[in-house]
Design a protein around this motif. Structure first.
Motif, PDB file in Angstrom:
ATOM      1  N   LEU A  53       0.822  -1.199   0.000  1.00 29.14           N
ATOM      2  CA  LEU A  53       0.000   0.000   0.000  1.00 29.14           C
ATOM      3  C   LEU A  53       0.859   1.253   0.000  1.00 29.14           C
ATOM      4  O   LEU A  53       0.535   2.242  -0.658  1.00 29.14           O
ATOM      5  CB  LEU A  53      -0.918   0.002   1.223  1.00 29.14           C
ATOM      6  CG  LEU A  53      -2.146  -0.905   1.187  1.00 29.14           C
ATOM      7  CD1 LEU A  53      -2.890  -0.829   2.501  1.00 29.14           C
ATOM      8  CD2 LEU A  53      -3.054  -0.539   0.028  1.00 29.14           C
ATOM      9  N   VAL A 347      -1.482   1.712   7.791  1.00 28.47           N
ATOM     10  CA  VAL A 347      -2.586   2.007   6.869  1.00 28.47           C
ATOM     11  C   VAL A 347      -3.263   0.692   6.501  1.00 28.47           C
ATOM     12  O   VAL A 347      -2.587  -0.306   6.198  1.00 28.47           O
ATOM     13  CB  VAL A 347      -2.097   2.726   5.602  1.00 28.47           C
ATOM     14  CG1 VAL A 347      -3.252   2.885   4.606  1.00 28.47           C
ATOM     15  CG2 VAL A 347      -1.513   4.096   5.935  1.00 28.47           C
ATOM     16  N   LYS A 349      -6.468  -0.907   4.031  1.00 22.62           N
ATOM     17  CA  LYS A 349      -7.464  -0.701   2.988  1.00 22.62           C
ATOM     18  C   LYS A 349      -8.534  -1.773   3.116  1.00 22.62           C
ATOM     19  O   LYS A 349      -8.226  -2.973   3.130  1.00 22.62           O
ATOM     20  CB  LYS A 349      -6.822  -0.755   1.598  1.00 22.62           C
ATOM     21  CG  LYS A 349      -7.829  -0.495   0.473  1.00 22.62           C
ATOM     22  CD  LYS A 349      -7.162  -0.272  -0.875  1.00 22.62           C
ATOM     23  CE  LYS A 349      -6.621  -1.552  -1.456  1.00 22.62           C
ATOM     24  NZ  LYS A 349      -6.149  -1.366  -2.854  1.00 22.62           N
ATOM     25  N   LEU A 359      -9.737   3.661   3.338  1.00 21.90           N
ATOM     26  CA  LEU A 359      -8.371   3.651   3.829  1.00 21.90           C
ATOM     27  C   LEU A 359      -8.362   4.282   5.211  1.00 21.90           C
ATOM     28  O   LEU A 359      -8.808   5.436   5.392  1.00 21.90           O
ATOM     29  CB  LEU A 359      -7.432   4.412   2.895  1.00 21.90           C
ATOM     30  CG  LEU A 359      -6.750   3.564   1.802  1.00 21.90           C
ATOM     31  CD1 LEU A 359      -7.778   3.172   0.747  1.00 21.90           C
ATOM     32  CD2 LEU A 359      -5.585   4.301   1.175  1.00 21.90           C
TER      33      LEU A 359
END
Length: 680
Positions: A53, A347, A349, A359
């Motif tokens: 990511l 992070v 998703k 996100l």
């Protein structure tokens, strides 16, 4: 400049690894990956393109309307760039000038921004100097370690935080490969500058490695347009070596651990046009990170990352006394200034239902530093941030995509929430529309908050963060021209800054000045046009023009050190079926103004520069042995890089009149650079 010999152990280790890898390398292989042209030019290998990511974030943002320009490895190599500044020379909308050639501080204006409005990162790790926001970190970034550079134009504080209010420059280092391979390169220039660099990469089972190292050295050139007889060290040189190691291990088919470490040491002259016998910054920099990536499911993906950036400088300054030129130690060897920045980010998703994905992110930064040269009291700061972005997927529309997000930022003394909305719609290959708008912020740097040197402006701990509201709106596409194609892009940009931080001198309590948030607004508004034509057989022409009107509210003059107009053009010939190629690069800078003490406001722009280059693979289609030649500033144009300055003359110091003379920092004079590279 007198340059001490530095250890080459890390460089030798990388080159030894390179030679060992060459002995094992196969004669052929299939080229894959993101940049086939670059891979083809550097020899056969299978490059492992990242799916993390973090690694794919800039390209993902571009799908949702953010403006991203990528400079690939082939472009960097063909330019003959020694450092990252030169590698960025042809990026549309970016004005970048090294103060005195390679490995010096730079002036940056990205669509009308100031230097401190642009965030520099290396593989996603923040590099900006939080002691001084306008002191760029590129003087320790050699070009040889770069796989590509991603330039994000426009407000990008949503994911990148402070100092990304005008954009981000992300340097991506050498990537992993399943096949053993690499390069060894050497160059020499007409000023006696030399480079030696190499990298090697390969895999052993589920383990992948990349090692790279470089050594750059030059005595430099006379950096000033005028100087006094008391200046005895008259060439601005550098001696820099850097080495890095990257490691990747597949814990499971979709769970990967990546570790990275880079060490840099540099001796960088730091002169002035009067009285200097010796003045130098001795840098020692460590950058490290550890990241865990999970990419196994379309429903859930994430990364966890920790980073560490330690930047130390030992400064020395010895002046010549007047009139007898005896040495005077102003700052003894080892006078410290530096900082440490460490933290972590996460992070995730989520694609939980058709049409939308989310996100979610958390960002933590811990900064500390001090300056014993231009005095800044020891300081520290912690930043916590939460990130949320909602965006559409191709399940709703494969032509149109929208994204919206919020970032909540909390520091020791302030809280800030910013927002961002972006989108893109592809009508056809010949036409797309994209837009990116929102708010951003720039936190005060340590000198603005806590500077306490009697020579200079005193810090103000009550400063507020600068705020900006920006919009980038673009249209573009690719038009067929018979057998050729024409890529085009037109952009309008508008950024308004409030609470801008600047030095003020109207407070009697601070006769040397202090810092304050200005009452008025600063607006950067303009347009940009980019064209890129390609023909079969390897011919290409590109051109860009940028107009940026940058003014304080109610003012009639352009902000200092911000060019109002600039243009770039390039003609290249790089046939895939021939072992040679050539390029011509031109740039023009319009009016740029600066204000010098006692001399008023002066224009130091309105000039054009021309660079040429050519290369030849002496082994033909194998493309392993490459000779290159580049001439920077072919017409030997003398130009200023950051405006006019003034200083006291030797005679003015002696007679007490303090009479002054004008000078400017000289850009790179005509320089011939010859290179040889071996790919394996």
């Amino acid at each position: 400049m007198k340059i001490a010999t530095v250890s080459h152990a890390a460089l030798a280790a990388a080159l030894t690894l390179a030679c060992a890898a060459q002995a094992r390398a196969a004669d052929g292989g299939n080229v894959e990956g993101r940049e086939a042209d670059a891979a083809e030019a550097d020899g056969p290998s299978i490059v492992v393109t990242g799916q993390s990511l973090e690694e794919t974030l800039p390209q993902e943002l571009s799908r949702y309307g953010n403006d991203v320009v990528t400079v690939d490895e082939r472009q960097i190599r063909n330019s003959g760039a020694v450092d990252v500044t030169k590698a960025l020379d042809q990026v549309p909308g970016l004005y970048v000038r090294g103060r005195n050639g390679p490995f010096t501080y730079v002036d940056v204006s990205l669509q009308g921004s100031r230097t401190q409005d642009v965030l520099w990162t290396m593989d996603g790790i923040r590099l900006n100097n939080r002691l001084y926001g306008s002191t760029s970190p590129n003087d320790t970034l050699p070009a040889s370690m770069i796989e590509r550079i991603e330039v994000l134009r426009g407000g990008e504080s949503l994911f990148y935080g402070t100092q990304a209010s005008a954009g981000v420059i992300n340097v991506v280092t050498r990537s992993f490969s399943d096949d053993p391979g690499g390069q060894v390169n050497a160059s020499v220039d007409s000023w006696g500058g030399t480079t030696l660099d190499g990298y090697a990469r390969g895999a052993l089972g589920d383990h992948r490695f990349v090692a790279y190292a470089s050594h750059n050295r030059s005595e430099g050139y006379l950096p000033y347009s005028a100087y006094q007889p008391s200046l005895t060290d008259r060439h601005l040189g550098y001696d820099l070596w850097s080495a890095g190691l990257k490691y990747q291990y597949a814990l499971a088919p979709d769970l990967t651990l990546i570790a990275q470490y880079q060490h840099t040491e540099a001796k960088l002259d730091n002169l002035s046009p009067t009285r200097i016998r010796e003045s130098r910054n001795d840098r020692n920099e460590e950058v490290a990170s550890l990241r865990l990536d999970y990419t196994g499911s379309d429903s859930v993906q994430f990364f966890l990352k920790g980073y560490f950036h330690d930047w130390k400088t030992a400064y020395i300054q010895i002046r010549n006394s007047l009139p007898d030129h005896q040495p005077q130690v102003i700052y003894p060897a080892g006078t410290f200034w530096g900082y440490r920045d460490w933290g972590g980010s996460a992070v995730m998703k989520l694609h939980l239902h058709p049409g939308l994905e989310y996100l979610l992110g958390y960002d933590f930064q811990n900064f500390s530093g001090r300056d014993d040269v231009l005095l800044i009291a020891p300081t520290s700061e912690q930043v916590h941030a939460g990130i949320l972005q909602l965006r559409t997927t191709d399940e709703i529309s494969s032509k149109g995509r929208l994204a919206a997000g919020l970032r909540y930022n909390r520091t020791d003394g302030a809280r800030k929430t910013i927002w961002n909305v972006s989108g893109r719609y592809d009508f056809a290959e010949a036409l797309y529309l994209e837009a990116n708008g929102g708010t951003a912020f720039v936190l005060p740097d340590a000198s603005q908050l806590y500077g306490n040197d009697p020579c200079c402006e005193v810090g103000n701990p009550n400063l507020r963060a600068e705020q900006s509201l920006s919009l980038n709106l673009s249209a573009g596409g690719i038009l067929p021209l018979g057998a050729a194609s024409l890529g085009w892009k037109a952009t309008y940009f508008d950024r308004r800054i409030t609470d801008m931080i600047d030095s003020v001198y109207d407070d009697p309590a601070f006769p040397g000045g202090t810092y304050a948030n200005l009452d008025g607004k600063v607006r950067s508004q303009g347009a940009e046009l980019e064209l890129d034509a390609r023909w079969p057989g390897g011919w290409g022409i590109s051109a860009s023009y940028t107009y940026a009107r940058v003014r304080e509210k109610g003012a009639s003059t352009q902000l200092d050190r911000n060019p109002k107009q600039y243009a770039k053009a390039a003609l290249s010939y790089a046939p895939e079926d021939q072992p040679f190629g050539a390029s011509i690069n031109a740039s023009w800078i319009g009016d740029v103004w600066s204000t010098a003490s006692g001399a008023g406001r002066r224009n130091y722009g309105n000039y054009a520069l021309l660079d040429v280059g050519a290369y030849l693979y002496v082994d033909g289609a194998a493309r392993r042995n490459r000779f290159g030649v580049n001439i920077e500033n072919l017409l030997d144009r003398e130009y200023a890089t950051r405006g006019y300055l003034s200083a006291a003359t030797d005679q003015g110091v002696l007679d007490g009149s303090n009479s002054r003379f004008l000078y400017f920092n000289r850009g790179v004079p005509r320089t011939l650079r010859m290179q040889y590279g071996l790919s394996f």
